[in-house]
Design a protein around this motif. Structure first.
Motif, PDB file in Angstrom:
ATOM      1  N   LEU A   1      -8.835 -56.330  33.832  1.00  0.00           N
ATOM      2  CA  LEU A   1      -8.119 -57.535  34.378  1.00  0.00           C
ATOM      3  C   LEU A   1      -8.490 -58.336  35.581  1.00  0.00           C
ATOM      4  CD1 LEU A   1      -4.226 -56.417  33.887  1.00  0.00           C
ATOM      5  CD2 LEU A   1      -5.953 -57.682  32.314  1.00  0.00           C
ATOM      6  N   GLN A   2      -8.875 -57.294  36.499  1.00  0.00           N
ATOM      7  CA  GLN A   2      -9.849 -57.793  37.654  1.00  0.00           C
ATOM      8  C   GLN A   2     -11.190 -58.240  37.341  1.00  0.00           C
ATOM      9  OE1 GLN A   2      -9.929 -55.693  41.510  1.00  0.00           O
ATOM     10  NE2 GLN A   2      -8.177 -54.217  40.704  1.00  0.00           N
ATOM     11  N   LEU A   3     -11.915 -57.734  36.307  1.00  0.00           N
ATOM     12  CA  LEU A   3     -12.892 -58.391  35.971  1.00  0.00           C
ATOM     13  C   LEU A   3     -12.996 -59.783  35.465  1.00  0.00           C
ATOM     14  CD1 LEU A   3     -16.128 -57.804  35.509  1.00  0.00           C
ATOM     15  CD2 LEU A   3     -15.436 -57.001  33.057  1.00  0.00           C
ATOM     16  N   PHE A   4     -11.732 -60.022  34.562  1.00  0.00           N
ATOM     17  CA  PHE A   4     -11.640 -61.327  33.860  1.00  0.00           C
ATOM     18  C   PHE A   4     -11.301 -62.232  35.168  1.00  0.00           C
ATOM     19  CE2 PHE A   4      -9.578 -59.107  30.086  1.00  0.00           C
ATOM     20  CZ  PHE A   4     -10.631 -58.956  29.465  1.00  0.00           C
ATOM     21  N   ASP A   5     -10.481 -61.825  35.991  1.00  0.00           N
ATOM     22  CA  ASP A   5     -10.150 -62.592  37.270  1.00  0.00           C
ATOM     23  C   ASP A   5     -11.469 -63.454  37.975  1.00  0.00           C
ATOM     24  OD1 ASP A   5      -7.446 -62.427  36.601  1.00  0.00           O
ATOM     25  OD2 ASP A   5      -7.105 -60.872  38.192  1.00  0.00           O
ATOM     26  N   ARG A   6     -12.404 -62.406  37.993  1.00  0.00           N
ATOM     27  CA  ARG A   6     -13.693 -62.763  38.896  1.00  0.00           C
ATOM     28  C   ARG A   6     -14.631 -63.375  37.908  1.00  0.00           C
ATOM     29  NH1 ARG A   6     -14.949 -58.483  42.662  1.00  0.00           N
ATOM     30  NH2 ARG A   6     -16.919 -59.432  42.949  1.00  0.00           N
ATOM     31  N   THR A   7     -14.552 -63.418  36.578  1.00  0.00           N
ATOM     32  CA  THR A   7     -15.743 -64.140  35.748  1.00  0.00           C
ATOM     33  C   THR A   7     -15.236 -65.151  34.846  1.00  0.00           C
ATOM     34  OG1 THR A   7     -15.270 -62.230  34.287  1.00  0.00           O
ATOM     35  CG2 THR A   7     -16.986 -61.771  35.934  1.00  0.00           C
ATOM     36  N   GLY A   8     -13.678 -65.675  35.289  1.00  0.00           N
ATOM     37  CA  GLY A   8     -13.515 -66.894  34.641  1.00  0.00           C
ATOM     38  C   GLY A   8     -12.989 -66.486  33.182  1.00  0.00           C
ATOM     39  N   GLY A   9     -12.376 -65.130  32.969  1.00  0.00           N
ATOM     40  CA  GLY A   9     -11.658 -64.956  31.907  1.00  0.00           C
ATOM     41  C   GLY A   9     -10.319 -65.108  31.993  1.00  0.00           C
ATOM     42  N   VAL A  10      -9.395 -64.803  30.792  1.00  0.00           N
ATOM     43  CA  VAL A  10      -7.925 -65.277  31.093  1.00  0.00           C
ATOM     44  C   VAL A  10      -7.380 -63.633  30.457  1.00  0.00           C
ATOM     45  CG1 VAL A  10      -5.961 -66.285  29.823  1.00  0.00           C
ATOM     46  CG2 VAL A  10      -8.239 -67.491  30.357  1.00  0.00           C
ATOM     47  N   ARG A  11      -6.509 -63.151  31.436  1.00  0.00           N
ATOM     48  CA  ARG A  11      -5.885 -62.196  31.094  1.00  0.00           C
ATOM     49  C   ARG A  11      -5.017 -62.090  29.910  1.00  0.00           C
ATOM     50  NH1 ARG A  11      -3.550 -59.021  36.268  1.00  0.00           N
ATOM     51  NH2 ARG A  11      -5.479 -59.225  37.751  1.00  0.00           N
ATOM     52  N   PRO A  12      -4.849 -61.220  28.913  1.00  0.00           N
ATOM     53  CA  PRO A  12      -3.878 -61.102  27.532  1.00  0.00           C
ATOM     54  C   PRO A  12      -2.728 -61.848  27.558  1.00  0.00           C
ATOM     55  CG  PRO A  12      -5.396 -59.388  27.818  1.00  0.00           C
ATOM     56  CD  PRO A  12      -5.606 -59.790  29.005  1.00  0.00           C
ATOM     57  N   ALA A  13      -1.980 -61.588  28.732  1.00  0.00           N
ATOM     58  CA  ALA A  13      -0.790 -62.006  29.010  1.00  0.00           C
ATOM     59  C   ALA A  13      -0.617 -63.533  29.036  1.00  0.00           C
ATOM     60  CB  ALA A  13       0.087 -61.268  29.960  1.00  0.00           C
ATOM     61  N   ASN A  14      -1.895 -64.074  29.657  1.00  0.00           N
ATOM     62  CA  ASN A  14      -1.883 -65.520  29.894  1.00  0.00           C
ATOM     63  C   ASN A  14      -2.373 -66.359  28.540  1.00  0.00           C
ATOM     64  OD1 ASN A  14      -0.575 -64.907  32.455  1.00  0.00           O
ATOM     65  ND2 ASN A  14      -2.503 -64.521  33.178  1.00  0.00           N
ATOM     66  N   ARG A  15      -2.848 -65.655  27.884  1.00  0.00           N
ATOM     67  CA  ARG A  15      -3.693 -66.282  26.604  1.00  0.00           C
ATOM     68  C   ARG A  15      -2.650 -67.202  25.798  1.00  0.00           C
ATOM     69  NH1 ARG A  15      -7.665 -61.317  25.317  1.00  0.00           N
ATOM     70  NH2 ARG A  15      -8.905 -61.294  27.492  1.00  0.00           N
ATOM     71  N   HIS A  16      -3.371 -68.219  25.149  1.00  0.00           N
ATOM     72  CA  HIS A  16      -2.391 -69.005  24.293  1.00  0.00           C
ATOM     73  C   HIS A  16      -2.168 -68.203  23.017  1.00  0.00           C
ATOM     74  CE1 HIS A  16      -1.794 -72.300  21.619  1.00  0.00           C
ATOM     75  NE2 HIS A  16      -1.534 -72.919  22.608  1.00  0.00           N
ATOM     76  N   PRO A  17      -0.870 -68.459  22.466  1.00  0.00           N
ATOM     77  CA  PRO A  17      -0.491 -67.646  21.492  1.00  0.00           C
ATOM     78  C   PRO A  17      -1.502 -67.696  20.035  1.00  0.00           C
ATOM     79  CG  PRO A  17       1.260 -68.968  22.280  1.00  0.00           C
ATOM     80  CD  PRO A  17       0.051 -69.423  22.974  1.00  0.00           C
ATOM     81  N   SER A  18      -2.270 -68.657  19.975  1.00  0.00           N
ATOM     82  CA  SER A  18      -3.290 -68.832  18.854  1.00  0.00           C
ATOM     83  C   SER A  18      -4.298 -68.064  19.276  1.00  0.00           C
ATOM     84  CB  SER A  18      -3.826 -70.368  18.584  1.00  0.00           C
ATOM     85  OG  SER A  18      -4.402 -70.634  19.929  1.00  0.00           O
ATOM     86  N   ARG A  19      -4.785 -67.885  20.456  1.00  0.00           N
ATOM     87  CA  ARG A  19      -5.668 -66.837  20.693  1.00  0.00           C
ATOM     88  C   ARG A  19      -5.257 -65.200  20.388  1.00  0.00           C
ATOM     89  NH1 ARG A  19     -10.446 -68.319  23.544  1.00  0.00           N
ATOM     90  NH2 ARG A  19     -10.384 -70.573  24.182  1.00  0.00           N
TER      91      ARG A  19
END
Length: 199
Positions: free
Chosen positions: A41-59
């Protein structure tokens, strides 16, 4: 001899689906592996990713389909809605780090036991009893669950910094130190195999 830095998260379904293929590839080519658990989760935050809880339903829907397809293809049991996910990755990561430092046991087996615990066995890898049981089953002193807290916490944070510096942004992620070649995803292990073969 090639050396592979393996970045992964103990709650990662894609790391689980990698199984023991990395180890078989490394053995085939005489390569060594350093296991580097990270807080994804911290890696996503640091590198432009999106945490699973915040991803669009289609994803999220597509992710579930892909997980089902891959688990069937690899013949690996996987519960798409595990009882203990999301889960705090720190305790299991600390145990892996301490076990790697101590040596003498089955480190790849320990990593895979934690991953399987989440995605197939419905176990909470943040619980002390589960961590001790996995350490013991892998040939390590279960007391590492306590003894390894300091080195675990220190190295876990450092792994994140090293991951960002190495260009890692997801898991599983494999970096060949000598060449700087990076491979993201369990579905890129064949490419890692070819790279180590010089193809």
């Amino acid at each position: 001899m090639a050396h592979i830095d393996y970045y992964f998260g103990t709650p990662s379904p894609w790391s689980y689906l990698a199984g023991d293929r990395l180890e078989r590839i490394a053995e085939k080519h005489g390569a060594t592996v350093t296991y580097k658990p990270v807080d994804l989760l911290q890696l996503f935050d640091r590198t432009g990713g999106v945490r699973p809880a915040n991803r669009h339903p289609s994803r999220l829907e597509y992710r579930a389909q892909e997980l089902r397809r891959w688990s069937e293809t690899l013949d690996m049991r996987l519960n798409l809605k595990p009882a203990f996910w999301p889960v705090n990755p720190a305790p299991s990561s600390y145990a892996i780090i301490a076990a790697q430092a101590a040596g003498g046991g089955d480190l790849p087996g320990l990593v895979q036991r934690f991953l399987r615990a989440v995605w197939a066995d419905e176990e909470n890898i943040a619980e002390d009893a589960v961590i001790r049981a996995k350490l013991s089953a892998s040939g390590f002193d279960p007391a590492l669950a306590d003894k390894g807290l300091f080195i675990g916490a220190e190295t876990f944070g450092r792994n994140l910094e090293q991951a960002v510096e190495a260009g890692v942004f997801g898991a599983p992620f494999y970096v060949v130190r000598e060449t700087g070649e990076r491979f993201w995803g369990q579905d890129r292990l064949d490419f890692l195999d070819r790279h180590l073969a010089g193809l």
